[in-house]
Design an enzyme around this catalytic site. Structure first.
Site, short mmCIF file in Angstrom:
data_model
loop_
_atom_site.label_atom_id
_atom_site.label_comp_id
_atom_site.label_asym_id
_atom_site.label_seq_id
_atom_site.Cartn_x
_atom_site.Cartn_y
_atom_site.Cartn_z
N ARG A 34 0.84 -1.20 0.00
CA ARG A 34 0.00 0.00 0.00
C ARG A 34 0.87 1.25 0.00
NH1 ARG A 34 1.56 1.94 4.04
NH2 ARG A 34 0.38 3.84 3.67
N GLY A 35 0.18 2.42 -0.10
CA GLY A 35 0.91 3.68 -0.21
C GLY A 35 1.14 3.94 -1.69
N ALA A 36 0.79 5.15 -2.13
CA ALA A 36 0.75 5.44 -3.57
C ALA A 36 2.02 5.03 -4.33
CB ALA A 36 0.42 6.92 -3.78
N ARG A 77 -6.88 -0.75 -7.30
CA ARG A 77 -7.29 0.40 -6.48
C ARG A 77 -7.39 1.63 -7.39
NH1 ARG A 77 -4.36 1.22 -0.88
NH2 ARG A 77 -6.39 2.08 -0.34
N GLN A 184 -3.29 2.65 9.70
CA GLN A 184 -1.96 2.80 9.11
C GLN A 184 -1.05 3.65 10.02
OE1 GLN A 184 -4.81 3.08 7.43
NE2 GLN A 184 -4.62 2.49 5.30
N ASP A 225 -2.16 10.78 -2.50
CA ASP A 225 -2.42 9.67 -3.43
C ASP A 225 -2.61 10.16 -4.86
OD1 ASP A 225 -3.21 8.45 -0.70
OD2 ASP A 225 -2.91 6.79 -2.10
N ASN A 235 -5.88 12.33 -0.33
CA ASN A 235 -5.04 11.55 0.58
C ASN A 235 -5.96 10.82 1.56
OD1 ASN A 235 -2.39 10.76 1.56
ND2 ASN A 235 -2.81 12.01 3.36
N LYS A 236 -5.37 10.01 2.41
CA LYS A 236 -6.14 9.20 3.36
C LYS A 236 -7.26 10.01 4.01
CE LYS A 236 -5.83 5.70 4.00
NZ LYS A 236 -6.66 4.87 3.09
O1 MRU Z 1 -4.96 3.22 1.75
P1 MRU Z 1 -3.47 3.46 1.81
O2 MRU Z 1 -2.85 2.97 3.06
O3 MRU Z 1 -2.77 2.96 0.56
O4 MRU Z 1 -3.35 5.05 1.81
C1 MRU Z 1 -2.08 5.63 1.82
C2 MRU Z 1 -2.09 7.11 1.94
O5 MRU Z 1 -3.11 7.75 1.98
C3 MRU Z 1 -0.74 7.79 1.92
O6 MRU Z 1 -0.78 8.98 2.63
C4 MRU Z 1 -0.32 8.11 0.48
O7 MRU Z 1 -0.47 6.99 -0.35
C5 MRU Z 1 1.08 8.60 0.39
S1 MRU Z 1 2.27 7.33 0.68
C6 MRU Z 1 3.79 8.03 0.42
#
Ligand code: MRU
Length: 342
Positions: A34-36, A77, A184, A225, A235-236
């Site tokens: 996970r994470g962009a 996703r 997270q 993201d 973002n989250k």
């Molecule tokens: O659902 P996730 O855990 O993939 O969401 C991640 C985020 O929102 C992060 O802040 C974003 O991807 C940046 S990661 C460098």
């Protein structure tokens, strides 16, 4: 490919080893990866791995096989644009190299995946450098979700800034939102900060505004993201609320993201597709029901922060103060110039 299954953290550090792109697609879907930026890197490796399993005999069939793989990975996703950006780079390799020689195509896809991975690590370093320079001394930073090494190919974006500020002795403390519902913040960011020996405190998401009111936060730093052309940021979920609270308390709100997270094709944040999560993530806790049966659930994985609430966008290329359509257009032309070598 070997990856850390992030759903198991912090209890267990479980490494999954696979040469099957479908395992990677499934890992992205269930947030084991996970994470962009990391989603993009993993998908790029997924395409490369799949090319070793495409046993088709002619170029057209190999192309069709890889197109199917790209479509599967793209369907995992919807919000993080790095996924589509990385898949587009692999698609470009297929059309540039062609499928007449499968060994050459396979090697080219592996090389591109490694390049995407390496470039991301370099972008994290640059973001860390730019961001740590603009933070105040003795900074107390609030962060949300996980934008660290776990989410990228390097030291992280928001956490890269925090880490470099710590190394520069500019950082006093980090406040970590737990980040409901998948935690997270508590499971991953706290785990990373603990490993780095950076002092931090975990808080429930809904305590963040109170923390600001008490004067305990000198800046908010989060990842992204997808960033729209006008500087709006997905973002989250919970990020938007933090930005509103930060504005109310006159606290700078920074978004740290590599340029691979900017989607210049999207004019404004309202056009960013937002992933909806399964209702069980809210109605159950560790398999135990915590809501009445059949309850209606609204659970977006991300929200959109309007650009006018963002003090600066910390990218690897530069820091964009007051991001908006004009300042982002300046960044865009800078990137175009750099890519044509002018
Ligand atoms: O659902 P996730 O855990 O993939 O969401 C991640 C985020 O929102 C992060 O802040 C974003 O991807 C940046 S990661 C460098």
């Amino acid at each position: 490919m070997r990856f850390l299954d992030q759903t198991k953290l912090p209890a267990r550090e479980e490494i999954v080893e696979t040469s099957d792109y479908r395992i990677i697609a499934e890992a992205i879907k269930r947030l084991a990866i996970r994470g962009a930026p990391l989603i993009g890197i993993a998908a790029a490796y997924g395409v490369a791995l799949a090319a070793f399993h495409c046993a088709e005999q002619n170029a057209k069939r190999i192309n069709d096989c890889l197109e199917k793989v790209i479509a599967t990975l793209a369907g995992t996703r919807p919000t993080a644009v790095n996924l589509f950006w990385a898949l587009e780079r692999q698609r470009a390799v297929v059309s540039r190299v062609g499928a007449d020689s499968l060994p050459i195509l396979r090697q080219s896809l592996v090389d591109e995946a490694i390049a995407i991975h390496r470039e991301d690590a370099e972008m994290c370093e640059a973001i860390g450098k730019h961001g740590s320079e603009i933070l105040p001394h003795a900074a107390t930073i609030l962060t949300h979700c996980n934008a660290g090494a776990l989410a990228t190919g390097g030291i992280g974006t928001a956490l890269g800034v925090i880490r470099m500020a710590w190394e520069m002795k500019k950082l006093k403390h980090v406040y970590v939102d737990e980040t409901r519902p998948l935690l997270q913040g508590s499971r991953l960011t706290a785990w990373e900060l603990q490993q780095l020996d950076i002092p931090y405190t975990l808080l429930p998401d809904n305590a963040a505004a109170f923390l600001m009111q008490r004067g305990l936060v000198s800046a908010v730093v989060v990842g992204a993201d997808r960033v729209a052309h006008n500087g709006d940021v997905a973002n989250k979920v919970g990020t938007y609320g933090l930005a509103i609270a930060a504005r109310h308390h006159r606290i700078p709100f920074y978004v740290a993201a590599p340029v691979s997270t900017i989607d210049f094709a999207i004019t404004r944040g309202s056009e960013i597709p937002i992933e909806q999560r399964r209702s069980e993530e809210l109605t159950e806790f560790n398999g135990v029901s915590v809501a009445p049966p059949g309850v209606e659930v609204y659970s977006p994985a991300f929200d959109v922060t309007p650009h006018d609430l963002i003090t600066a966008m910390i990218t690897n290329a530069s820091v964009v103060w007051n991001p908006n359509a004009e300042s982002m257009a300046v960044l865009k032309s800078k990137l175009a110039q750099a890519s044509t070598g002018r």
